[in-house]
Motif scaffolding. Structure first.
Motif: not given
Lengths: 393, 393
Positions: B381-382, B184-187, B82, B387, B378, B179, B144
């Motif tokens: 989250h994944v 990828v997922p961004v928090l 991450v 996820a 991050a 992104q 992430s």
């Protein structure tokens, strides 16, 4: 092999599947198979177990695009009962409810908590069984008991911890004692936490962040954050009564400090203040009676108490950013004066981001917050995945 | 068919099973079958998927009472990366970590947040890819991104909300912009929340209730309760800077009120106070420098600021009953004076039940709290069940 593997009962998967049905919406076996990704045969076996337990009941037929319409099922909260017990220094309020906290029978009486745990809890258990009968149900339907006590409680063990107004209760094993009469899970918490839970679950179920403040002989709060009670490290969260108030001066408090919130704004403090102003009052009930009778001095001191409480709540608002503050306890029955004083200071002293959507309201549960919260605490406990497994025959 | 049934992806069960392995302890297929109650064939298929993803790796053989010893498996946090980004008004600190927040490569530079979201985020994405390379890894391993920003953030959308010191950033779509470079997922969260998370996850993982207080140019806090960040209804929880201080008088604050905590005890306020005492200081760094050089007046004002902060924290202790308060931000680098002032007032003004096990300590992360928290946010989250399903090939 680790502790988890060694001691955990082998779950059947029924408890997890039941969680999908807790919202009360009817679903078909096919819906459940799709959501869980499990085989139809597995789903069918679990639905059969839940139907046999009564926790899930047929809910009619789904619409169909052809062929025989499939049967639907939904959570049936009336299948089981919980006993809710709200104990104060001088009162006991009990209710038998279903798993959705619908009250089926209730009872209120004056007690003395100082009679000690054995006498008070035996009486509560006996009354509880009578209420079950009164609701036309069997004691076999009772699946848990929730108890609120007027002092600090270690929630994990259910034992009171140095409670100042409960002589004889320090460290008492409330759970084991009640289970001697009512052999089901017993959950215990302090009265303000269960009142917070009762207000939340019954009046504001969609609000994630709520503070409940009880203003009575003493002052305390219950914190709901992200939907759950937050008790803190020693279960002492929400203990507002002995916070030092800005400008609180040297008003002596029974805790030994000066300028505490309770020394300035509790029902006891207001009764003393009115007495020293020449209007005799002994309790928060007297203060409420005077305000309702139109006594100007009483209205004034209640509004000023609201401002003082507001100065502490302004800090709590900045710290926790709740959407709703509910003011309960018997001083809240003094009409709008208390709320007006609280609102005046909170809205002036907190940042706009935290107050623009904040509601400050009086309790709407008419004295039932405690039993509704005790019921919700007890029902939620038995509806968890592991507990459901235990309820399945 | 309801919304849940219609749109939820059909879970394979791999994500749920992975949660059992997250603690890092090696387990056999038989252990997993016993804990989950699922068939050995189902378990074997899921273990194969996790092994193929790299998230789980062989961990040797279990002891055996006879016959061939069974193979064990454990979470392999180094499988994926991450990117953690901690942005301040004038600094950017970035780190590439594994899923256990072990830092593999990091970078620090001065920036101006006022350059706006496009310039700052493009630079961060570019630096992030360089750090991945520097760690000897492929950008395909990046799963992430966690970002901390110096202002209020709507955590769900990742957008800054009226941030006072971030011109050009109000409502900026940080997630979509990043992104474009890093798919990828961004928090995103505010900097104090990620610092609280970083201190908690790296230094106090077993503590359930922790407050982190940043004392720098401004003053803010992050609330960890029951192990998670509590953001409140509008994400404004922990906004301590504008709480009215007992005895705060009429010190003017930039918010328009008077007597706010920041007007009395922030780095900015102390620098102003020292300047008016004839010791020129422009920033909290100057104040720290003076204290370290042995300036008596500077030590005195820092200790007094500690007492003032302590008077607010005493209320927070009563409300939340934390086990640990961590003091961070650059004013905390002024040694023991700040902590001593805080401790003096908190221990005097909170109830014994809430303080007997309370620790008040300085930050131990040496400026890395922000990146460690961004990394934890991050990574967590994944690693959630849903996820994990998405990460499986």
């Amino acid at each position: 092999m680790d502790a988890l593997t060694k001691f955990a009962p082998r779950p059947s998967g029924v408890g997890e599947m039941f969680q999908l049905l807790r919202d009360g919406r009817p679903r078909t076996r096919a819906d459940l198979a799709q959501v869980t990704g499990q085989a139809r045969s597995t789903i069918a076996a679990r639905v059969d177990l839940l139907l046999a337990s009564g926790l899930v009941a047929p809910a009619g037929e789904a619409s169909s695009t052809g062929g025989r319409p499939p049967a639907t099922f939904a959570f049936a909260p009336s299948a089981k009962l919980v006993l809710a017990v709200d104990l104060g220094a001088t009162h006991a309020r009990l209710a038998v409810t279903d798993l959705a906290s619908t009250v089926l029978a209730e009872h209120h009486e004056e007690i003395s908590i100082a009679a000690g745990p054995e006498a008070v809890l035996d009486r509560a258990a006996g009354l509880g069984l009578k209420l079950v009968e009164q609701a036309g149900r069997s004691s076999k339907d009772l699946v848990s008991v929730g108890v609120g006590l007027p002092g600090p409680v270690d929630h994990d063990s259910g034992r009171p911890m140095n409670p100042p107004i409960m002589p004889g209760w320090d460290g008492a094993d409330v759970v084991t004692h009640l289970q001697g009469r009512l052999p089901v899970p017993v959950l215990v918490d302090n009265d303000v936490n269960i009142m917070a839970l009762g207000e939340h679950r019954s009046q504001f179920p969609d609000v994630d962040h709520l503070l409940f403040v009880k203003v009575a002989t003493g002052i305390g709060a219950g914190v709901i954050s992200d939907g759950e009670i937050r008790r803190g490290a020693q279960g002492a969260a929400g203990d507002l009564g002995h916070i030092a108030v800005a400008g609180g001066g040297d008003a002596p408090c029974r805790c030994g400090n000066t300028g505490c919130l309770e020394a300035l704004a509790s029902g006891r403090a207001l009764a003393d203040a009115l007495t020293s102003h020449g209007t005799p009052a002994r309790s928060s009930a007297d203060v409420v009676r005077l305000v309702r009778a139109g006594d100007v001095t009483a209205s004034h001191v209640v509004r000023e108490a609201g401002r003082t409480i507001g100065s502490v709540l302004a800090t709590c608002v900045s710290m926790l950013n709740p959407s709703v503050i509910v003011i309960g306890g018997n001083l809240a029955e003094a009409g709008e004066h208390l709320l007006a004083g609280i609102r005046e200071v909170v809205y002036r002293r907190s940042l706009p981001l935290a107050t623009q959507h904040l509601r400050i309201v009086g309790s709407r549960t008419r004295g039932r917050a405690g039993v509704l919260g005790a019921s919700a605490m007890a029902a939620e406990h038995v509806l968890s995945p592991a507990a459901i497994e235990a309820l399945i025959p």
